[in-house]
Design a protein around this motif. Structure first.
Motif, mmCIF file in Angstrom:
data_model
loop_
_atom_site.group_PDB
_atom_site.id
_atom_site.type_symbol
_atom_site.label_atom_id
_atom_site.label_comp_id
_atom_site.label_asym_id
_atom_site.label_seq_id
_atom_site.Cartn_x
_atom_site.Cartn_y
_atom_site.Cartn_z
ATOM 1 N N ASN A 104 99.312 59.204 47.510
ATOM 2 C CA ASN A 104 97.227 59.836 47.762
ATOM 3 C C ASN A 104 96.523 59.412 46.259
ATOM 4 N N LEU A 105 95.312 59.411 46.493
ATOM 5 C CA LEU A 105 94.584 59.165 44.688
ATOM 6 C C LEU A 105 93.420 59.530 44.248
ATOM 7 N N CYS A 106 93.848 59.655 43.158
ATOM 8 C CA CYS A 106 93.276 60.504 41.650
ATOM 9 C C CYS A 106 91.923 60.050 41.031
ATOM 10 N N ARG A 107 91.020 60.089 41.709
ATOM 11 C CA ARG A 107 90.658 59.498 39.812
ATOM 12 C C ARG A 107 91.016 59.365 38.933
ATOM 13 N N VAL A 116 83.534 69.921 39.799
ATOM 14 C CA VAL A 116 84.243 69.751 38.598
ATOM 15 C C VAL A 116 85.681 70.050 38.515
ATOM 16 N N THR A 117 86.201 68.244 38.042
ATOM 17 C CA THR A 117 87.733 69.336 38.610
ATOM 18 C C THR A 117 88.679 69.247 37.486
ATOM 19 N N SER A 118 89.599 69.533 36.749
ATOM 20 C CA SER A 118 90.912 68.998 35.154
ATOM 21 C C SER A 118 92.517 69.572 36.052
ATOM 22 N N GLY A 119 92.800 69.020 35.363
ATOM 23 C CA GLY A 119 94.126 69.284 35.062
ATOM 24 C C GLY A 119 95.131 69.295 36.202
ATOM 25 N N CYS A 120 96.454 70.036 37.053
ATOM 26 C CA CYS A 120 96.616 70.173 38.337
ATOM 27 C C CYS A 120 95.680 70.011 39.393
ATOM 28 N N SER A 121 94.963 71.413 39.476
ATOM 29 C CA SER A 121 93.860 71.720 40.346
ATOM 30 C C SER A 121 93.166 70.341 40.543
ATOM 31 N N ALA A 122 92.613 68.920 39.583
ATOM 32 C CA ALA A 122 92.972 68.149 39.907
ATOM 33 C C ALA A 122 93.003 67.209 40.728
ATOM 34 N N MET A 123 94.646 67.068 40.464
ATOM 35 C CA MET A 123 95.541 66.972 41.041
ATOM 36 C C MET A 123 95.476 66.850 42.650
ATOM 37 N N SER A 124 95.555 68.557 42.234
ATOM 38 C CA SER A 124 96.331 68.925 43.666
ATOM 39 C C SER A 124 94.873 68.553 44.557
ATOM 40 N N ALA A 125 94.066 68.149 44.482
ATOM 41 C CA ALA A 125 92.559 67.950 44.995
ATOM 42 C C ALA A 125 92.351 66.480 45.470
ATOM 43 N N GLY A 126 93.194 65.631 45.137
ATOM 44 C CA GLY A 126 93.132 64.761 46.047
ATOM 45 C C GLY A 126 94.964 64.319 46.540
ATOM 46 N N SER A 127 95.114 64.967 46.957
ATOM 47 C CA SER A 127 96.879 65.536 47.448
ATOM 48 C C SER A 127 96.438 65.931 49.111
ATOM 49 N N TYR A 128 94.920 65.515 49.570
ATOM 50 C CA TYR A 128 95.137 65.559 50.994
ATOM 51 C C TYR A 128 93.899 64.627 51.228
ATOM 52 N N LYS A 129 93.708 64.558 52.567
ATOM 53 C CA LYS A 129 92.727 63.445 53.309
ATOM 54 C C LYS A 129 92.038 64.189 54.492
ATOM 55 N N ASN A 130 90.564 63.733 54.504
ATOM 56 C CA ASN A 130 89.684 63.664 55.153
ATOM 57 C C ASN A 130 90.340 63.278 56.486
ATOM 58 N N GLU A 159 89.092 60.459 58.273
ATOM 59 C CA GLU A 159 88.589 59.248 58.388
ATOM 60 C C GLU A 159 90.274 58.905 57.207
ATOM 61 N N GLY A 160 91.218 59.568 56.205
ATOM 62 C CA GLY A 160 92.284 59.059 55.260
ATOM 63 C C GLY A 160 91.864 58.912 54.146
ATOM 64 N N LYS A 161 90.899 59.623 54.032
ATOM 65 C CA LYS A 161 90.113 59.226 52.869
ATOM 66 C C LYS A 161 89.784 61.212 51.851
ATOM 67 N N THR A 162 90.796 60.408 51.061
ATOM 68 C CA THR A 162 90.858 61.535 49.387
ATOM 69 C C THR A 162 89.829 62.165 48.984
ATOM 70 N N LEU A 163 89.417 63.064 48.693
ATOM 71 C CA LEU A 163 88.002 63.777 48.090
ATOM 72 C C LEU A 163 87.791 62.879 47.033
ATOM 73 N N TYR A 164 87.573 62.034 46.415
ATOM 74 C CA TYR A 164 87.840 60.935 44.813
ATOM 75 C C TYR A 164 87.413 59.483 45.446
ATOM 76 N N GLU A 165 87.423 59.468 46.420
ATOM 77 C CA GLU A 165 87.211 58.502 47.601
ATOM 78 C C GLU A 165 85.805 59.062 48.292
ATOM 79 N N GLU A 166 85.528 60.110 48.118
ATOM 80 C CA GLU A 166 84.618 60.755 50.019
ATOM 81 C C GLU A 166 82.727 60.963 48.940
ATOM 82 N N PHE A 167 83.683 61.019 47.379
ATOM 83 C CA PHE A 167 82.684 62.025 46.440
ATOM 84 C C PHE A 167 82.338 61.344 45.314
ATOM 85 N N THR A 168 80.900 61.040 45.032
ATOM 86 C CA THR A 168 80.861 60.437 44.267
ATOM 87 C C THR A 168 81.405 60.897 43.166
ATOM 88 N N GLY A 169 81.883 59.912 42.003
ATOM 89 C CA GLY A 169 82.666 60.951 40.463
ATOM 90 C C GLY A 169 81.286 60.943 39.513
#
Ligand code: SF4
Ligand code: SF4
Ligand code: SF4
Lengths: 782, 181
Positions: A478-481, A538-552, A554-564
Motif C-alpha cells: 500500500n501507500l501512505c503519505r 486529518v490522520t496520524s499514527g497507526c490510524s494513518a497507516m490503516s487509512a492507507g491500507s485499503y484501496k478503492n 480503482e486500486g487507489k489508496t486514500l492518499y492517492e484518491e484525495f489531496t493532502g
C-alpha cells in the motif's frame, strides 16, 4: 519571563561598553522578548489556573464512570474494597479512584511524550547547537508553535528556546503525578481537571518534540505533497538484509539510515518500521518503509522478516527479546527507557558487539549512542541475513493441522482473547483440513498473544493465524503519505471562514493506535466516507497507516484518491504520535490567524473559541495507550470532542452531555450578554462508540457548533440526517434541538422536517455569538 | 456449568452476580419489576442460534414480555427492518449514564427503571457498563440475558452453549402472556 522569580527589565541603559536596550533578565537567562504580542492572562498555567474553565466543561460533560476494578491497592492500607460507595482507608471513593486512574494515565502519557521530547531536544542540541533555528514550514508557517505559544507564552525561535518550554512541562507533570498520591486530591472533578492539565501539557510536549525534529532532520515541512511511502511487508525486498525499527523515537533510526547511506549500502538494505518510528523514518528518508501499526509487532517478528530488531521507546512489546530470540534475530535496545535487561555496550567497540550478536553469543545489547546503533545494526544485518534466510520460522500448514488435533477445545484461548475470536472452532476446522476459519481470524487478531499464554497444550495459536493469513500478509502493498507536519498558515486562512461558519461541515481527526475491534478497514471506511462528504480528514499514527491500507475500486489508496491539503475533501497525514500536536495547532490557528484572537498565554479564550466555533472531532478508533489518553485529554481541555472505539470503553470514564437536560446547554451571547440555549452542540466530550455505523452518525453530529451560520448548520444537518437515515433507518429524534431558525433546515427536506418540528413544539431561537466566558461579553446588561 | 466470567480477567471483587440457573428465575424478577427496560447491543445481528439471529429471539421476547427495548449503536435500524419499533435508541454510554442518574425518569418520563436487562453488547463493554451500574446505581437491579457470565450484573446466566442460550430465551418468552410459538 513572568513566571521566573528573578526578573529584571531594562528599557535603556548606558554602560562603559555601549547602550543596552530592551533587555530582560530572568534567573540568569537572557530572554529576548521581541514578540510584539502582549502577554495574555495565563502564561504557563499552574495546576489550578484553568480550573474554572475545566469545571465549566465538566459541569456540562459530567463523568460517567465504569470502574474496571472494584479495588484499590495503591498503598499498604489496601486492598480497599470500593464497591458501590464504600470508601477506602484513606477516604477515597470509587468515583475519585476512577478519575485518579484517568489522571495517572494522562500523566504517564504526558510524561512519555515530554520525556521523548527531552531526549530529542537534548540530542539535537548536542548535534546542531542551541541556536539552531526552529523552522517547521518556512514562510508558510509563521505561527510555528501554536500550542506552545498559547500555553506558555513563549515563541520559540531556536532549539535552545525549547528547553525553557520543556522545563515548564516537566514541572507540571511532576505536580500532576503528585496529586495522585494517597491523601492528596480526593474530589473526582479535581482529579479530572488535573487530567485535563496533563493533557494540555502533553500537547506542548508533543509539539516540542515534533518541531525540533522537523527543524533539524529535514522532515517534510508543512508539505501537502509529502512523498507517498511504500507500506506493507509486500513492499519489502526480503532478499536484502532487513533492519526493523520499532517504537516512536527516530534518533537511533537516523543513526542507522546515515550509516547505511554513508557506507554506500542504501540500495542494498531495507530499513522498515512499525508504529511511529516507521513514520518518522520515512519523514527522514523516503525510501524507508512502513510495515504496519503497533499491533503487528508479533506478526512480523514471527514472520521472520527482520534480520535485526532495533527497539527504541513506547509501545514496544516488552517480551520482544524473547520473541526475537525465537527467530534468531538479534535485538538492539536503543533507549534508556527500554533497556530490556540487556548489557550496556555503548562504550564497547562496534565490531566486538557485532561479532557477539552475529555469533549468537548474546541475543541482544543496549546501545545508547545512536551512531553506534547505526553501525552495529547495519553490520549485523549484513552478516546475519544470509544465515537467517535459510531458517524456517512459521509452522507449515500440515504441522498446524497435526498440532490442532491436540487441541482440547477448552475455550481458554477464546476466553482470553480480547477480540473473543473463535479459535477453538477454527482449530477444529483445521483438524478437518479446512484452514479458512483460521485465515479469517488474521484480520481481526490484534497480535496480543494472550491466547497462547493460557493454552494448556501450549499451541502457538498466533503463529498459526499468521501462517494461515500469510498470503494476505505478503500481498500487503500500500501507500501512505509521509507525515507532512504542521498545517500552513495560508491553508488556515483559506478554510478558516468556511470552518467557523460551518460551510465545511467539519474537521475529522482520525488518530491513535490500532486496538481495533474488527481490523483496520473500519478506519479506512470512515475516513473515506467523510472525505467524500468534503470534511477535512486529518490522520496520524497507526490510524494513518490503516487509512492507507485499503484501496478503492480503482486500486487507489486514500492518499492517492484525495489531496493532502488542509481543505474540504483533503486527507492529510500529519505524522507520528507527536505530530498530533499539529491537529490541535490547526484548531488554535483558526482562532488566531483567521479570527485574530490573541494567542499568547490566552488559553481560556482560545479554547472557548474552538469549543463554540470549530467543528472538529477526534476519532481514536483503536486507542489503547496512556498516551492516547493524554492526547484525548489535551483535546478535552480545548473543548474538542473525542470518540473512541469499543475497546476505548476501558478508559473507564466518559464525559457525556445530556441532551435531555435543556438547562445544560446555555451559552452567553457575547453581543448582548443574554443567555441563549444552543442545544447539545457538541453533545459529548468523550464517548465510546460501539460500531463504525454509530461512529459515522456521531461524527456528523459532534461537528455541529453553536456558531454555525444557517447555511453551515443546514449543511451539517443534511450530513447528520443522511447518515442517520442510512445507518439507523429513521430521522434523528433530536433534530429539533439543532434547528434554531427555519433557515437551518436543509431545503430538500423542508416539508418533512417542518412536520417534525411542529410535532415537537419547536420554537425559533437566535444564533448567538457564543461564549461560556462572562468576560467575553461585549455589552453588559444593565 | 461454571460461574466464571466469560473473559477470564473480568473478575469482580466482593459483589458478584447471582447465577440464574433456570429461566424461570429471570422471568419472576422481570414480572416483579415495575419498570423494566431491555438494552440490546450490536451483537444482536452477529450472534446466530439454530439458524436465527439473536435479534429475532429478542423481538419475540420483547413482544411477549412487553419490556421496552433500548437499541444501542445502529441496532434501531435492524429492529425496524424486522418490523419491530424499539421504545428508544441511544448509545450504550448514554443509556448507562442515564441509568446512574436517579432523576432520569425513563424513556417515557414516567419514572426511573428499577430493572435493566442487557443483551448483545460486546462482552467487555457490557461488563464495564454493568460495573458502572453496580457502583453508581445501587437501587437498580441488572440482569444479563447473554449466555456469558457477567460478574458485575446483579443476576447473570452462567457461561453456556448457543443451544442453551436459544432454549433459555425461548422459555423466557413462553412464560409471558401471549408468549411466542
Ligand atoms: S490509596 Fe486509599 S483506597 Fe487505595 S489502598 Fe490506599 S487507603 Fe485504600
Ligand atoms: S493473539 Fe490474536 S487470537 Fe490470540 S488472543 Fe490476541 S487477538 Fe486473540
Ligand atoms: S486454549 Fe489451547 S487447548 Fe484450549 S481450546 Fe484453545 S487452542 Fe485448544
Amino acid at each position: 519571563m513572568t513566571t521566573k522569580n528573578v526578573h529584571v527589565k531594562i528599557d535603556e541603559m548606558k554602560t562603559s561598553t555601549g547602550l543596552i536596550k530592551n533587555l530582560e533578565l530572568s534567573i540568569g537567562k537572557v530572554v529576548d522578548d521581541s514578540w510584539a504580542e502582549p502577554m495574555g492572562p495565563t502564561p504557563m498555567p499552574s495546576l489550578t489556573t484553568l480550573r474554572d474553565w475545566d469545571m465549566k466543561l465538566l459541569n456540562r460533560y459530567k463523568p460517567f464512570y465504569m470502574p474496571d476494578c472494584d479495588l484499590c491497592c495503591l498503598c499498604t492500607y489496601g486492598k480497599c474494597d470500593l464497591t458501590a460507595g464504600k470508601r477506602g482507608a484513606c477516604g477515597l471513593d470509587i468515583g475519585a479512584q476512577s478519575s485518579r486512574i484517568v489522571l495517572l494515565a494522562c500523566s504517564i502519557g504526558a510524561a512519555t511524550h515530554t520525556g521523548h521530547a527531552r531526549h530529542v531536544v537534548d540530542h539535537l542540541i548536542e548535534k546542531y547547537g542551541r541556536r539552531h533555528p526552529i523552522d517547521v514550514g518556512g514562510l508558510n508557517v509563521k505561527v510555528e508553535a501554536p500550542v506552545t505559544r498559547l500555553v506558555t507564552g513563549i515563541r520559540p525561535e531556536t532549539l535552545g528556546d525549547l528547553e525553557d518550554v520543556l522545563e515548564y512541562c516537566e514541572t507540571q507533570i511532576t505536580h500532576c503525578l503528585s496529586a495522585a498520591h494517597t491523601g492528596q486530591e480526593g474530589n473526582n472533578l479535581d482529579f479530572e481537571s488535573k487530567a485535563f492539565h496533563a493533557g494540555m501539557i502533553d500537547q506542548v510536549g508533543m509539539e516540542v518534540a515534533d518541531i525540533a525534529q522537523i527543524s533539524t532532520l529535514n522532515f517534510p515541512k508543512a508539505d501537502p505533497e509529502a512523498p507517498l511511502i511504500q507500506m506493507g511487508i509486500g513492499t519489502v525486498d526480503t532478499s536484502k538484509p532487513v533492519i526493523m525499527c520499532i517504537g516512536h523515537n527516530v534518533v537511533p533510526s537516523v543513526g542507522i539510515i546515515d550509516y547505511m547511506k554513508d557506507s554506500g549500502l542504501a540500495d542494498k538494505m531495507e530499513v522498515v518500521g512499525l508504529c511511529c518510528t516507521a513514520f518518522d523514518n520515512t519523514r527522514y528518508y523516503d525510501r524507508a518503509k512502513i510495515v504496519g501499526p503497533i499491533s503487528w509487532q508479533l506478526r512480523f517478528i514471527r514472520g521472520g522478516f527482520a534480520d535485526v530488531v532495533v527497539l527504541d521507546e513506547q509501545c514496544v512489546r516488552t517480551d520482544m527479546f524473547n520473541e526475537a530470540e525465537r527467530v534468531k534475530a538479534p535485538v538492539i535496545a536503543a533507549s534508556e527507557k527500554n533497556c530490556m535487561g540487556f548489557k550496556d555496550r555503548t562504550n564497547d567497540p562496534a565490531d566486538e558487539i557485532v561479532a557477539d550478536l552475529v555469533s549468537g553469543k548474546v541475543p541482544g545489547v543496549l546501545i545508547l549512542d545512536p551512531d553506534k546503533v547505526g553501525e552495529v545494526a547495519v553490520k549485523v544485518a549484513k552478516q546475519i541475513a544470509p544465515i537467517r534466510r535459510k531458517m524456517k520460522v512459521l509452522p507449515e500448514i500440515d504441522e498446524i493441522v497435526a498440532l490442532a488435533k491436540t487441541c482440547r477445545q477448552c475455550n481458554m484461548c477464546q476466553r482470553s482473547c480480547p477480540q473473543d475470536l473463535k479459535i477453538p472452532a477454527a482449530l477444529k476446522a483445521a483438524t478437518e483440513g479446512n484452514i479458512a476459519p483460521l485465515t479469517e481470524l488474521y484480520e481481526e487478531c490484534i497480535g496480543c498473544g494472550r491466547c497462547e499464554e493460557v493454552c494448556p497444550v501450549k499451541l502457538q495459536i498466533h503463529s498459526f493465524i499468521v501462517k494461515a493469513g500469510e498470503k494476505y500478509m505478503i500481498e500487503e502493498t500500500n501507500l501512505c503519505r509521509a507525515g507532512r507536519g504542521a498545517v500552513q498558515d495560508v491553508e488556515i486562512r483559506n478554510v478558516g471562514s468556511p470552518i467557523v461558519l460551518g460551510e465545511i461541515p467539519g474537521i475529522l481527526a482520525v488518530v491513535g493506535c490500532a486496538n481495533y475491534p474488527h481490523g483496520g478497514k473500519d478506519v479506512y471506511d470512515i475516513c473515506r466516507e467523510f472525505a467524500l462528504r468534503r470534511y477535512i480528514v486529518v490522520t496520524s499514527g497507526c490510524s494513518a497507516m490503516s487509512a492507507g491500507s485499503y484501496k478503492n475500486d480503482e486500486g487507489k489508496t486514500l492518499y492517492e484518491e484525495f489531496t493532502g491539503t488542509f481543505e474540504a475533501g483533503g486527507v492529510l497525514n500529519v505524522g507520528s504520535c507527536v505530530a498530533n500536536s499539529h491537529i490541535a495547532g490547526a484548531a488554535i490557528k483558526v482562532a488566531n490567524i483567521f479570527a485574530k484572537r490573541p494567542l499568547r498565554g490566552n488559553y481560556e479564550e482560545i479554547a472557548d473559541y474552538i469549543h463554540n466555533r470549530v467543528g472538529a472531532v477526534g476519532l481514536a478508533w483503536g486507542a489503547y495507550s496512556q498516551k492516547a489518553a493524554s492526547i484525548a485529554a489535551g483535546f478535552w481541555r480545548l473543548g474538542v470532542p473525542v470518540l473512541v472505539g469499543p475497546h476505548g470503553s476501558k478508559y473507564r470514564r466518559m464525559l457525556l452531555g445530556r441532551e435531555d437536560k435543556p438547562e445544560d446547554w446555555e451559552v452567553y451571547d457575547a453581543r448582548t450578554g443574554d443567555k441563549v440555549n444552543i442545544g447539545p452542540a457538541p453533545e459529548h466530550l468523550f464517548q465510546t462508540v460501539e460500531t463504525p455505523q454509530e461512529a459515522m452518525v456521531a461524527i456528523a453530529k459532534l461537528c455541529i457548533r453553536p456558531n454555525d451560520t444557517w447555511k453551515g448548520r443546514s449543511i451539517k444537518l443534511s450530513h447528520y440526517i443522511d447518515l442517520h437515515k442510512r445507518h439507523y433507518g429513521v430521522m434523528p429524534p433530536d433534530l429539533h434541538l439543532f434547528v434554531r431558525t427555519m433557515a437551518d433546515v436543509p431545503m430538500t427536506m423542508k416539508d418533512e422536517i417542518t412536520a417534525i418540528l411542529e410535532a415537537k413544539g419547536w420554537k425559533e431561537t437566535v444564533i448567538p455569538d457564543p461564549t461560556l466566558l462572562p468576560r467575553m461579553i461585549r455589552k453588559k446588561k444593565e | 456449568m461454571s460461574c466464571e466470567p466469560w473473559q477470564c480477567a473480568e473478575i469482580a471483587a466482593t459483589k458478584k452476580a447471582n447465577p440464574i440457573m433456570k429461566p424461570d428465575v429471570a422471568v419472576a424478577m422481570i414480572k416483579k419489576a415495575a419498570r423494566p427496560i431491555l438494552i440490546v447491543g450490536s451483537n444482536a445481528t452477529e450472534r446466530w442460534m439454530e439458524g436465527r439471529q439473536l435479534i429475532e429471539y429478542i423481538i419475540d421476547f420483547a413482544k411477549a414480555s412487553k419490556v421496552p427495548v433500548v437499541a444501542t449503536a445502529h441496532m434501531v435500524g435492524e429492529f425496524l427492518k424486522r418490523g419491530y419499533e424499539p421504545a428508544g435508541f441511544m448509545s450504550a454510554m448514554d443509556i448507562g449514564n442515564r441509568l446512574v442518574d436517579p432523576s432520569w425518569q425513563g424513556l417515557d418520563g414516567k419514572g426511573h427503571p428499577d430493572l435493566a436487562l442487557f443483551v448483545g453488547l460486546p462482552y467487555y463493554m457490557e461488563a464495564l457498563i454493568l460495573s458502572g451500574l453496580k457502583h453508581f446505581a445501587p437501587d437498580l437491579k441488572t440482569i444479563t440475558l447473554d449466555n456469558l457470565y457477567h460478574p458485575h450484573a446483579s443476576w447473570s446466566y452462567p457461561n453456556g452453549t448457543l443451544e442453551e442460550w436459544a432454549s433459555n430465551l425461548k422459555v423466557m418468552t413462553s412464560k409471558f402472556e401471549g408468549g411466542q410459538q
